[in-house]
Design a protein around this motif. Structure first.
Motif, PDB file in Angstrom:
ATOM      1  N   ARG A  99      25.362  45.823  53.916  1.00 42.89           N
ATOM      2  CA  ARG A  99      25.422  45.828  52.455  1.00 42.89           C
ATOM      3  C   ARG A  99      26.277  46.993  51.955  1.00 42.89           C
ATOM      4  O   ARG A  99      27.106  46.823  51.053  1.00 42.89           O
ATOM      5  N   LEU A 100      26.081  48.150  52.536  1.00 44.26           N
ATOM      6  CA  LEU A 100      26.829  49.322  52.082  1.00 44.26           C
ATOM      7  C   LEU A 100      28.298  49.260  52.489  1.00 44.26           C
ATOM      8  O   LEU A 100      29.160  49.737  51.750  1.00 44.26           O
ATOM      9  N   GLN A 101      28.596  48.668  53.620  1.00 39.24           N
ATOM     10  CA  GLN A 101      30.009  48.478  53.993  1.00 39.24           C
ATOM     11  C   GLN A 101      30.716  47.626  52.950  1.00 39.24           C
ATOM     12  O   GLN A 101      31.837  47.951  52.535  1.00 39.24           O
ATOM     13  N   HIS A 102      30.069  46.551  52.555  1.00 34.28           N
ATOM     14  CA  HIS A 102      30.661  45.680  51.548  1.00 34.28           C
ATOM     15  C   HIS A 102      30.735  46.393  50.204  1.00 34.28           C
ATOM     16  O   HIS A 102      31.729  46.271  49.482  1.00 34.28           O
ATOM     17  N   ALA A 103      29.710  47.139  49.858  1.00 39.29           N
ATOM     18  CA  ALA A 103      29.700  47.891  48.597  1.00 39.29           C
ATOM     19  C   ALA A 103      30.865  48.870  48.550  1.00 39.29           C
ATOM     20  O   ALA A 103      31.544  48.990  47.521  1.00 39.29           O
ATOM     21  N   LYS A 104      31.131  49.555  49.656  1.00 34.97           N
ATOM     22  CA  LYS A 104      32.247  50.505  49.707  1.00 34.97           C
ATOM     23  C   LYS A 104      33.574  49.803  49.446  1.00 34.97           C
ATOM     24  O   LYS A 104      34.439  50.333  48.740  1.00 34.97           O
ATOM     25  N   ALA A 105      33.720  48.610  50.013  1.00 30.66           N
ATOM     26  CA  ALA A 105      34.960  47.851  49.792  1.00 30.66           C
ATOM     27  C   ALA A 105      35.088  47.441  48.323  1.00 30.66           C
ATOM     28  O   ALA A 105      36.187  47.453  47.762  1.00 30.66           O
ATOM     29  N   LEU A 106      33.970  47.091  47.700  1.00 28.29           N
ATOM     30  CA  LEU A 106      33.996  46.669  46.296  1.00 28.29           C
ATOM     31  C   LEU A 106      34.230  47.828  45.332  1.00 28.29           C
ATOM     32  O   LEU A 106      34.638  47.610  44.186  1.00 28.29           O
ATOM     33  N   MET A 107      33.984  49.041  45.765  1.00 28.92           N
ATOM     34  CA  MET A 107      34.154  50.216  44.903  1.00 28.92           C
ATOM     35  C   MET A 107      35.597  50.377  44.419  1.00 28.92           C
ATOM     36  O   MET A 107      35.842  50.973  43.385  1.00 28.92           O
ATOM     37  N   ALA A 108      36.539  49.833  45.158  1.00 32.35           N
ATOM     38  CA  ALA A 108      37.948  49.950  44.766  1.00 32.35           C
ATOM     39  C   ALA A 108      38.279  49.115  43.533  1.00 32.35           C
ATOM     40  O   ALA A 108      39.288  49.352  42.869  1.00 32.35           O
ATOM     41  N   ASP A 109      37.445  48.150  43.222  1.00 33.28           N
ATOM     42  CA  ASP A 109      37.666  47.287  42.054  1.00 33.28           C
ATOM     43  C   ASP A 109      37.036  47.933  40.822  1.00 33.28           C
ATOM     44  O   ASP A 109      35.824  47.895  40.636  1.00 33.28           O
ATOM     45  N   LYS A 110      37.871  48.531  39.963  1.00 31.29           N
ATOM     46  CA  LYS A 110      37.393  49.224  38.770  1.00 31.29           C
ATOM     47  C   LYS A 110      36.704  48.284  37.783  1.00 31.29           C
ATOM     48  O   LYS A 110      35.903  48.714  36.960  1.00 31.29           O
ATOM     49  N   ALA A 111      37.000  47.002  37.857  1.00 32.16           N
ATOM     50  CA  ALA A 111      36.413  46.034  36.930  1.00 32.16           C
ATOM     51  C   ALA A 111      34.923  45.808  37.206  1.00 32.16           C
ATOM     52  O   ALA A 111      34.203  45.341  36.337  1.00 32.16           O
ATOM     53  N   LEU A 112      34.484  46.146  38.409  1.00 34.66           N
ATOM     54  CA  LEU A 112      33.075  45.960  38.772  1.00 34.66           C
ATOM     55  C   LEU A 112      32.284  47.232  38.478  1.00 34.66           C
ATOM     56  O   LEU A 112      32.669  48.327  38.904  1.00 34.66           O
ATOM     57  N   SER A 113      31.179  47.079  37.784  1.00 32.14           N
ATOM     58  CA  SER A 113      30.302  48.226  37.556  1.00 32.14           C
ATOM     59  C   SER A 113      29.489  48.477  38.821  1.00 32.14           C
ATOM     60  O   SER A 113      29.371  47.597  39.688  1.00 32.14           O
ATOM     61  N   ILE A 114      28.907  49.659  38.893  1.00 28.96           N
ATOM     62  CA  ILE A 114      28.045  49.985  40.038  1.00 28.96           C
ATOM     63  C   ILE A 114      26.876  49.002  40.088  1.00 28.96           C
ATOM     64  O   ILE A 114      26.480  48.535  41.153  1.00 28.96           O
ATOM     65  N   PRO A 141      27.069  56.559  44.490  1.00 28.58           N
ATOM     66  CA  PRO A 141      28.127  55.551  44.360  1.00 28.58           C
ATOM     67  C   PRO A 141      29.262  56.010  43.433  1.00 28.58           C
ATOM     68  O   PRO A 141      30.433  55.762  43.721  1.00 28.58           O
ATOM     69  N   MET A 142      28.911  56.700  42.346  1.00 32.74           N
ATOM     70  CA  MET A 142      29.942  57.192  41.417  1.00 32.74           C
ATOM     71  C   MET A 142      30.832  58.243  42.088  1.00 32.74           C
ATOM     72  O   MET A 142      32.052  58.226  41.912  1.00 32.74           O
ATOM     73  N   GLN A 143      30.238  59.148  42.846  1.00 37.59           N
ATOM     74  CA  GLN A 143      31.016  60.156  43.569  1.00 37.59           C
ATOM     75  C   GLN A 143      31.938  59.485  44.585  1.00 37.59           C
ATOM     76  O   GLN A 143      33.110  59.852  44.717  1.00 37.59           O
ATOM     77  N   TYR A 144      31.410  58.504  45.294  1.00 37.99           N
ATOM     78  CA  TYR A 144      32.207  57.793  46.290  1.00 37.99           C
ATOM     79  C   TYR A 144      33.390  57.096  45.626  1.00 37.99           C
ATOM     80  O   TYR A 144      34.522  57.204  46.084  1.00 37.99           O
ATOM     81  N   ARG A 145      33.119  56.411  44.535  1.00 37.84           N
ATOM     82  CA  ARG A 145      34.176  55.689  43.816  1.00 37.84           C
ATOM     83  C   ARG A 145      35.226  56.667  43.294  1.00 37.84           C
ATOM     84  O   ARG A 145      36.426  56.405  43.412  1.00 37.84           O
ATOM     85  N   SER A 146      34.777  57.772  42.757  1.00 37.55           N
ATOM     86  CA  SER A 146      35.698  58.779  42.236  1.00 37.55           C
ATOM     87  C   SER A 146      36.628  59.291  43.335  1.00 37.55           C
ATOM     88  O   SER A 146      37.845  59.387  43.153  1.00 37.55           O
TER      89      SER A 146
END
Length: 150
Positions: A99-114, A141-146
């Motif tokens: 789940r977290l591997q996929h979440a990390k990949a999705l973090m690159a999409d700014k259109a998706l909220s946490i 998640p916000m720190q990771y995305r940043s």
């Protein structure tokens, strides 16, 4: 105790041939045991591969562990026991990892909220997702995305 029994047995043999025969029987017994364990290990590897494949495809499901076990016709506890023996990790931890591997990949999409990402990967609570994410990555998640987007 076992050592005493073996030495006592050896001392009671009449000839080298008797000792040799006894040792051959012991080796054959060990060989048979190891064959059975290898077959069991091979069977477990196949079950683990099947469970992993199922989880990789269906990890967002809230009942993924039970569904994965059911897919290989085992109880969740038995599947988890086999999985842990073979991989060193529980089904729960493996699912969280996926789940977290996929979440990390999705973090690159700014259109998706946490919150959207959390739901997409199988978390019904954004707070629980954030806790799991931080526990496994060391950052929110916000720190990771940043960091990812910098």
């Amino acid at each position: 105790d076992d050592e005493f029994i073996v030495w006592n047995k050896l001392l009671n043999f009449n000839s080298i041939m008797n000792i040799r025969q006894w040792m051959m029987n012991m080796l054959l017994t060990v060989q048979e045991y190891l064959k059975k364990e290898t077959v069991k290990a091979d069977r477990y590897e196949a079950l683990v591969a099947e469970i992993k494949s199922f989880i990789n495809l269906h990890y967002p499901s809230p009942t993924i562990i039970e569904e994965g076990a059911e897919a290989v016709h085992l109880s969740a506890n038995h599947a988890n026991s086999i999985f842990k023996k073979a991989t060193g990790q529980t089904l729960f931890n493996y699912t969280v990892e996926k789940r977290l591997q996929h979440a990390k990949a999705l973090m690159a999409d700014k259109a998706l909220s946490i919150s959207d990402i959390a739901q997409t990967v199988g978390y019904s609570s954004s707070a629980y997702f954030a806790t799991a994410f931080k526990k496994n990555t060391g950052m929110s998640p916000m720190q990771y995305r940043s960091r990812l987007l910098d």
